[in-house]
Design a protein around this motif. Structure first.
Motif, PDB file in Angstrom:
ATOM      1  N   PHE A 189       0.836  -1.213   0.000  1.00 54.81           N
ATOM      2  CA  PHE A 189       0.000   0.000   0.000  1.00 54.81           C
ATOM      3  C   PHE A 189       0.867   1.257   0.000  1.00 54.81           C
ATOM      4  N   ALA A 190       1.979   1.235   0.754  1.00 53.00           N
ATOM      5  CA  ALA A 190       2.862   2.397   0.787  1.00 53.00           C
ATOM      6  C   ALA A 190       3.459   2.664  -0.589  1.00 53.00           C
ATOM      7  N   MET A 191       3.863   1.605  -1.289  1.00 53.34           N
ATOM      8  CA  MET A 191       4.408   1.798  -2.645  1.00 53.34           C
ATOM      9  C   MET A 191       3.352   2.327  -3.600  1.00 53.34           C
ATOM     10  N   SER A 192       2.117   1.901  -3.407  1.00 54.22           N
ATOM     11  CA  SER A 192       1.023   2.406  -4.250  1.00 54.22           C
ATOM     12  C   SER A 192       0.821   3.905  -4.035  1.00 54.22           C
ATOM     13  N   VAL A 193       0.865   4.330  -2.793  1.00 51.67           N
ATOM     14  CA  VAL A 193       0.699   5.755  -2.489  1.00 51.67           C
ATOM     15  C   VAL A 193       1.856   6.559  -3.061  1.00 51.67           C
TER      16      VAL A 193
END
Length: 417
Positions: free
Chosen positions: A391-395
């Motif tokens: 999720f952090a990489m997506s953000v």
């Protein structure tokens, strides 16, 4: 109902049917990429956890959680008193005396080094799984004075011996004879065979009665070398063993499983860490596909961006709109990845067994591998770390395209509309 403007518009863009279906296709591919990457990562780490847990249980089934042994030559004459005090300590669930000898075993012209452990059969169940690992014979056949021995299956095969045969034990101690210094030799009767599934023990360990081992080591009669412990929480073994030793009078050597098998377990941790990094690259590639998706969306929505800016929307609002859109893709992919990965991780043993039965194959041939099933141990901590990272990489992947959208000049964008 009140909706923050960036959230409302961003989710609307995500749900809306776009004119450019290629953008929708890229968004779907990005979402599926994150999902499949997470599923692969969760399943692989779960299987690795299962293998590590299985190996750890097999090692600790033979090795003790901790040992407290005499720092003085000659062993312990008061081992019964030490055993009683150790068993009374908190967090100790079992204790047993032992004598260990590094020796050579000879038979039929074959020689093999082994670690011989002298035990008391009635006490050994408290600290090891030797009784459950017996393939032939019984632990009770270790009778003091009869010089009986139990060998690992691979050790017996290497020496070419079996149940009922004899094996010669050569110890490091020597005897002074008229013809010079001679190593101490003693013939033992093989009364049992065990199999742990670890070559370290199956080929390099043997068991005898503690009194026979003490006689070989020329310790005092009814002496022990130390006491082996089983702790309630094996990860607290170093602290617990040293706390117990601190309460004892005299000097003792203290060791635990984290020291004895330090290199092996460090290698397992390194393997897991590197595999996590490698598989996370799959998730990273899928997550950063969101960049290309949002760049095309920003290009497609230049007119909408210009209208929003002329109506008073700030650059921060425009940036937030497209970050919401990209983040929603990552969020859906992450949620689907968690669901798929956990379900597959929980059922991977059943699925693999079904595939083997359907196609008549064995991924882990029992004749080659000691662990013939595919163990799996899904850990919540691993799942949460994977989900958080994905999720952090997506953000992060949404920041650049959203920043590009916020820098759109309304006048330039509307010139050709």
């Amino acid at each position: 109902m009140f909706h923050p403007l960036p959230l409302f518009i961003g989710l609307r863009y995500t749900r809306a049917k776009r004119r450019n279906h290629f953008i929708s296709f890229i968004s779907l591919i990005s979402m599926l990429g994150i999902t499949l990457g997470m599923v692969a990562l969760i399943v692989v780490l779960s299987v690795m956890n299962g293998f590590h847990k299985e190996i750890q249980e097999r090692i600790l089934g033979m090795a003790s959680h901790a040992t407290i042994s005499s720092a003085e030559p000659g062993g312990l004459a008061n081992w019964r008193e030490l055993l009683a005090r150790v068993r009374a300590a908190p967090d100790v669930v079992g204790a047993a005396p032992f004598v260990e000898i590094e020796a050579m075993l000879m038979s039929n012209g074959q020689t093999n080094a082994a670690m011989l452990r002298g035990i008391l059969p009635a006490e050994e169940d408290q600290v090891s799984d030797l009784r459950t690992d017996m393939m032939a014979g019984r632990v009770e056949h270790l009778i003091p004075g009869e010089f009986n021995i139990i060998l690992g299956v691979e050790l017996a095969n290497a020496l070419g011996v079996g149940l009922g045969d004899k094996v010669t034990v050569v110890t490091p101690q020597v005897n002074a004879t008229p013809v010079g210094i001679m190593p101490r030799l003693k013939a033992f009767n093989i009364v049992g065979l065990f199999e742990v599934g670890m070559a370290e023990y199956d080929r390099g360990a043997a068991f005898m009665h503690m009194s026979d081992a003490a006689r070989l080591m020329r310790l005092g009669e009814d002496h022990a070398e130390g006491v082996r412990l089983k702790i309630t929480d094996m990860f607290q073994a170093p602290r617990t063993a040293r706390a117990i030793a601190a309460t004892l009078e005299g000097y003792y050597r203290v060791s635990d499983w984290t020291q004895v098998h330090r290199n092996f377990f460090a290698a397992l941790r390194t393997e897991k860490r590197m595999m996590t990094i490698i598989l996370f690259l799959i998730v990273a590639v899928a997550a950063f596909n969101i960049v290309s998706t949002l760049v095309m969306v920003v290009t497609d929505k230049r007119g909408d961006i210009a209208v929003l800016r002329t109506l008073g929307a700030s650059p921060g609002t425009v940036m937030a709109i497209f970050m919401v859109q990209g983040t929603s893709i990552g969020l859906v992919g992450t949620v689907l990845g968690i669901i798929g990965g956990v379900l597959l991780g929980w059922n991977v043993e059943t699925i693999v067994a079904s595939i083997e039965q359907a196609f008549g194959v064995h991924f882990l041939d029992p004749s080659i591998y000691y662990i013939s099933a595919l163990p799996s141990d899904v850990r919540a901590s691993d799942v949460l770390r994977i989900a958080g990272g994905a999720f952090a990489m997506s953000v992060i992947a949404t920041i650049y395209p959203a920043w590009r959208a916020a820098r759109t000049d309304p006048a330039e964008a509307l010139r050709y509309e």
